[in-house]
Design a protein around this motif. Structure first.
Motif, mmCIF file in Angstrom:
data_model
loop_
_atom_site.group_PDB
_atom_site.id
_atom_site.type_symbol
_atom_site.label_atom_id
_atom_site.label_comp_id
_atom_site.label_asym_id
_atom_site.label_seq_id
_atom_site.Cartn_x
_atom_site.Cartn_y
_atom_site.Cartn_z
ATOM 1 N N MET A 1 14.979 0.269 -9.601
ATOM 2 C CA MET A 1 14.855 0.949 -8.308
ATOM 3 C C MET A 1 13.567 0.494 -7.626
ATOM 4 O O MET A 1 12.538 0.363 -8.259
ATOM 5 N N GLU A 2 13.666 0.285 -6.352
ATOM 6 C CA GLU A 2 12.519 -0.206 -5.607
ATOM 7 C C GLU A 2 11.997 0.878 -4.689
ATOM 8 O O GLU A 2 12.745 1.535 -3.999
ATOM 9 N N ARG A 3 10.694 1.083 -4.730
ATOM 10 C CA ARG A 3 10.081 2.038 -3.800
ATOM 11 C C ARG A 3 9.589 1.248 -2.606
ATOM 12 O O ARG A 3 8.872 0.279 -2.747
ATOM 13 N N ARG A 4 9.991 1.686 -1.412
ATOM 14 C CA ARG A 4 9.583 0.968 -0.212
ATOM 15 C C ARG A 4 8.930 1.915 0.773
ATOM 16 O O ARG A 4 9.235 3.087 0.816
ATOM 17 N N SER A 5 8.064 1.341 1.584
ATOM 18 C CA SER A 5 7.398 2.152 2.605
ATOM 19 C C SER A 5 8.390 2.664 3.619
ATOM 20 O O SER A 5 9.343 1.997 3.966
ATOM 21 N N ARG A 6 8.106 3.878 4.147
ATOM 22 C CA ARG A 6 8.940 4.437 5.194
ATOM 23 C C ARG A 6 8.582 3.898 6.560
ATOM 24 O O ARG A 6 9.344 4.009 7.494
ATOM 25 N N GLY A 7 7.368 3.358 6.718
ATOM 26 C CA GLY A 7 6.918 2.919 8.037
ATOM 27 C C GLY A 7 7.415 1.534 8.373
ATOM 28 O O GLY A 7 7.888 0.799 7.530
ATOM 29 N N ARG A 8 7.302 1.177 9.649
ATOM 30 C CA ARG A 8 7.646 -0.167 10.069
ATOM 31 C C ARG A 8 6.444 -1.064 9.898
ATOM 32 O O ARG A 8 5.318 -0.669 10.079
ATOM 33 N N GLY A 9 6.705 -2.312 9.553
ATOM 34 C CA GLY A 9 5.639 -3.195 9.146
ATOM 35 C C GLY A 9 4.839 -3.776 10.278
ATOM 36 O O GLY A 9 5.325 -4.013 11.355
ATOM 37 N N GLY A 10 3.571 -4.062 9.973
ATOM 38 C CA GLY A 10 2.726 -4.821 10.865
ATOM 39 C C GLY A 10 2.439 -6.140 10.196
ATOM 40 O O GLY A 10 3.222 -7.049 10.210
ATOM 41 N N SER A 11 1.326 -6.250 9.514
ATOM 42 C CA SER A 11 0.959 -7.486 8.863
ATOM 43 C C SER A 11 1.252 -7.404 7.374
ATOM 44 O O SER A 11 1.118 -6.383 6.740
ATOM 45 N N ARG A 12 1.678 -8.532 6.828
ATOM 46 C CA ARG A 12 1.956 -8.639 5.392
ATOM 47 C C ARG A 12 2.814 -7.469 4.887
ATOM 48 O O ARG A 12 2.485 -6.791 3.914
ATOM 49 N N GLY A 13 3.899 -7.233 5.570
ATOM 50 C CA GLY A 13 4.764 -6.143 5.150
ATOM 51 C C GLY A 13 4.118 -4.800 5.367
ATOM 52 O O GLY A 13 4.243 -3.908 4.552
ATOM 53 N N GLY A 14 3.398 -4.627 6.459
ATOM 54 C CA GLY A 14 2.576 -3.444 6.697
ATOM 55 C C GLY A 14 3.325 -2.147 6.529
ATOM 56 O O GLY A 14 4.426 -1.971 7.000
ATOM 57 N N ALA A 15 2.705 -1.199 5.850
ATOM 58 C CA ALA A 15 3.327 0.092 5.594
ATOM 59 C C ALA A 15 2.891 1.093 6.626
ATOM 60 O O ALA A 15 1.869 0.966 7.253
ATOM 61 N N GLY A 16 3.672 2.141 6.770
ATOM 62 C CA GLY A 16 3.264 3.248 7.624
ATOM 63 C C GLY A 16 2.454 4.229 6.807
ATOM 64 O O GLY A 16 2.983 4.968 5.992
ATOM 65 N N ALA A 17 1.170 4.238 6.977
ATOM 66 C CA ALA A 17 0.320 5.074 6.143
ATOM 67 C C ALA A 17 0.273 6.488 6.667
ATOM 68 O O ALA A 17 0.328 6.728 7.842
ATOM 69 N N GLY A 18 0.155 7.405 5.754
ATOM 70 C CA GLY A 18 0.031 8.797 6.157
ATOM 71 C C GLY A 18 -1.310 9.052 6.811
ATOM 72 O O GLY A 18 -2.306 8.416 6.496
ATOM 73 N N PHE A 19 -1.331 9.991 7.729
ATOM 74 C CA PHE A 19 -2.596 10.368 8.357
ATOM 75 C C PHE A 19 -2.596 11.879 8.466
ATOM 76 O O PHE A 19 -1.730 12.458 9.099
ATOM 77 N N SER A 20 -3.537 12.531 7.804
ATOM 78 C CA SER A 20 -3.475 13.990 7.719
ATOM 79 C C SER A 20 -4.613 14.692 8.438
ATOM 80 O O SER A 20 -4.835 15.853 8.229
ATOM 81 N N GLY A 21 -5.356 13.987 9.273
ATOM 82 C CA GLY A 21 -6.354 14.715 10.048
ATOM 83 C C GLY A 21 -7.549 13.880 10.420
ATOM 84 O O GLY A 21 -7.788 12.816 9.874
ATOM 85 N N LEU A 22 -8.302 14.349 11.389
ATOM 86 C CA LEU A 22 -9.522 13.684 11.800
ATOM 87 C C LEU A 22 -10.678 14.089 10.912
ATOM 88 O O LEU A 22 -10.735 15.215 10.445
ATOM 89 N N ILE B 1 7.852 -3.206 -11.046
ATOM 90 C CA ILE B 1 8.909 -2.215 -10.802
ATOM 91 C C ILE B 1 9.549 -1.780 -12.113
ATOM 92 O O ILE B 1 9.769 -0.587 -12.345
ATOM 93 N N GLY B 2 9.817 -2.744 -12.993
ATOM 94 C CA GLY B 2 10.428 -2.423 -14.282
ATOM 95 C C GLY B 2 11.940 -2.268 -14.182
ATOM 96 O O GLY B 2 12.509 -2.200 -13.096
ATOM 97 N N ARG B 3 12.568 -2.188 -15.351
ATOM 98 C CA ARG B 3 14.024 -2.049 -15.402
ATOM 99 C C ARG B 3 14.448 -0.739 -14.749
ATOM 100 O O ARG B 3 14.008 0.335 -15.153
ATOM 101 N N GLN B 4 15.266 -0.845 -13.720
ATOM 102 C CA GLN B 4 15.752 0.306 -12.965
ATOM 103 C C GLN B 4 14.605 1.195 -12.447
ATOM 104 O O GLN B 4 14.752 2.401 -12.318
ATOM 105 N N GLY B 5 13.463 0.554 -12.181
ATOM 106 C CA GLY B 5 12.336 1.274 -11.604
ATOM 107 C C GLY B 5 11.522 2.074 -12.603
ATOM 108 O O GLY B 5 10.687 2.896 -12.207
ATOM 109 N N SER B 6 11.733 1.815 -13.893
ATOM 110 C CA SER B 6 11.088 2.648 -14.920
ATOM 111 C C SER B 6 9.570 2.514 -14.919
ATOM 112 O O SER B 6 8.844 3.517 -15.056
ATOM 113 N N THR B 7 9.060 1.300 -14.749
ATOM 114 C CA THR B 7 7.611 1.086 -14.829
ATOM 115 C C THR B 7 6.878 1.726 -13.650
ATOM 116 O O THR B 7 5.896 2.453 -13.824
ATOM 117 N N ILE B 8 7.372 1.470 -12.443
ATOM 118 C CA ILE B 8 6.683 2.026 -11.275
ATOM 119 C C ILE B 8 6.829 3.544 -11.233
ATOM 120 O O ILE B 8 5.934 4.258 -10.780
#
Length: 441
Positions: free
Chosen positions: A1-22, A46-53
């Motif tokens: 199983m692969e875990r992928r970012s929910r955000g749309r990418g910018g650079s180098r497969g950019g992830a959508g990072a959480g932001f919880s406040g100023l 990742i490991g077999r069927q996502g076991s390692t991650i």
């Protein structure tokens, strides 16, 4: 199983990072740790069927997103790790251990740690005369190098910090580097926060994702020239709010979708599209907006068509980024002389019933908008009869990037104040203003 970012990418497969406040608001800023790994290491991580991650995630209580399907065919893949600093460091160390084990099994020798950091933070990692990076190397018994500034561009704003040493020492160096990056990021965010008053309803992250990427705004739209002078942008889209990407048109879901029309010279269309459409695809990917250029009108002579309409659909943040990249491409391609700002016409649709409110008594509101934003704003004169509630009116905004952005956000905020959201209603209609609260100051 692969875990992928929910955000749309910018650079180098950019992830959508959480932001919880100023900073200073009592809420923690979620600053991600991003690393690069060899593509042939991803399977082991990742490991077999996502076991390692899955085990790494459970043991460290950090969220680990492997961007396996981004940049197909590349030799390296990005991994984004979310959580508090200790959890991120522990997850990174576990990944290094898995990589070293895989390297031992395949006779690949020693591994290294590659940390991704935005170009605007790199100077503070290196320090004056290299003092900071030298001290980290001495304290952790590691060798640290930073990739060339020539590797960055409008769609890839990250530099690579390569750390070599034992796993224990690389992990210590990562903790020190990440602490410095996080503090620098929060300092910059704090400095940027007051400027968000110029852009109601827009998250400061959007401004920080593109500001300084080559513009010399000279203080336009009320910004101090030093903050928006020439130089690289503080933060890419990897630091934007975590918003699931919508499946249609590339626009981000979760936020009300806005429609904006931008006009570019007809002879600039090729530059915006790029070879085989590469540039416009990058704009769409980086911004998360839908961007479409209208074809030439068949019933009009081509020499009479000096401009082409670009339709942009997306959240306020996506609008900011897509429009910025078009303005910036125009500047790069030399469609302005010398150091002059690129000035384009932008159109937004507002309810016709609100035109009077935007103009104000004797035109005082629109004059104040022009004064504060530095843009030219044109609206049609109000008719004698009251308009239908369903009609929309086009507002023309002309000026450099930061000026037209400020005008757009202020006009949309005025419309929003006059039309409170009904209970249970959802946004998304054409040209609708953002319905999110402005960032807390």
């Amino acid at each position: 199983m692969e875990r992928r970012s929910r955000g749309r990418g910018g650079s180098r497969g950019g992830a959508g990072a959480g932001f919880s406040g100023l900073p200073g608001s009592g809420r923690q800023t979620d600053f991600p740790l991003r690393i690069l790994v060899q593509s042939d290491m991803v399977g082991a991580i990742i490991g077999r069927q996502g076991s390692t991650i899955r085990q790494i995630t459970q043991q460290t209580r950090a969220r680990v997103d492997v961007h396996r399907k981004d940049n197909v065919g590349s030799l390296e893949k990005a991994i984004t790790i979310y959580g508090n600093p200790d959890n991120c460091t522990n997850a990174c160390r576990r990944i290094l251990e898995v990589m070293q084990q895989e390297a031992n099994n395949t006779n690949k020798g020693e591994i290294s740690l590659k940390i991704l950091a935005h170009n605007n933070l790199i100077g503070r990692i290196i320090g004056k005369g290299g003092n900071t990076i030298k001290r980290i190397m001495q304290d952790t018994d590691t060798k640290i190098t930073v990739s060339s500034i020539n590797d960055i561009n409008s769609f890839n704003l990250e530099r690579i910090i390569t750390v070599k040493g034992s796993i224990e020492n690389m992990s210590k160096a990562e903790a020190l580097i990440s602490a410095k990056l996080r503090q620098s990021y929060e300092n910059d965010l704090q400095a940027m926060a007051p400027q968000s008053m110029m852009f109601p309803g827009l998250h400061p992250m959007a401004m920080m994702s593109t500001s300084n990427m080559g513009f010399t705004s000279r203080g336009s739209a009320g910004f101090p020239g030093g903050m928006y002078g020439a130089g690289p942008a503080p933060y890419p889209s990897m630091y934007q709010s975590s918003v699931p990407a919508a499946q249609s048109g590339g626009a981000q879901g979760g936020d009300t979708q806005e429609t904006t029309f931008l006009y570019i010279p007809n002879n600039a269309v090729g530059a915006i599209i790029g070879t085989k459409g590469t540039h416009i695809r990058n704009i769409i990917r980086f911004s998360g907006a839908s961007v479409k250029i209208a074809p030439l009108e068949q019933d009009r002579p081509q020499d009479q068509q000096t401009e082409r309409k670009v339709t942009i659909v997306g959240s306020p943040e996506s609008q900011w980024k897509a429009q910025y990249l078009i303005f910036e491409k125009m500047r790069e391609e030399g469609f302005v002389a010398g150091t002059d700002d690129v000035r384009l016409t932008v159109e937004i649709l507002v309810p016709s019933s609100q035109v009077g409110r935007i103009i104000g008594k004797g035109g005082q509101n629109v004059r104040e908008l022009q004064r504060v934003t530095g843009s030219i704003i044109k609206l049609p004169e109000q008719g004698a009869s009251p308009p239908s509630q369903d009609e929309e009116t086009t507002v023309h905004i002309i000026g450099p990037f930061f000026s037209v952005q400020s005008a757009q956000r202020r006009i949309r905020a005025m419309v929003l104040q006059a039309q409170p959201l009904p209970a249970g209603a959802r946004g998304g209609q054409r040209g609708a203003p953002s319905r999110r609260e402005p960032p807390q100051q």
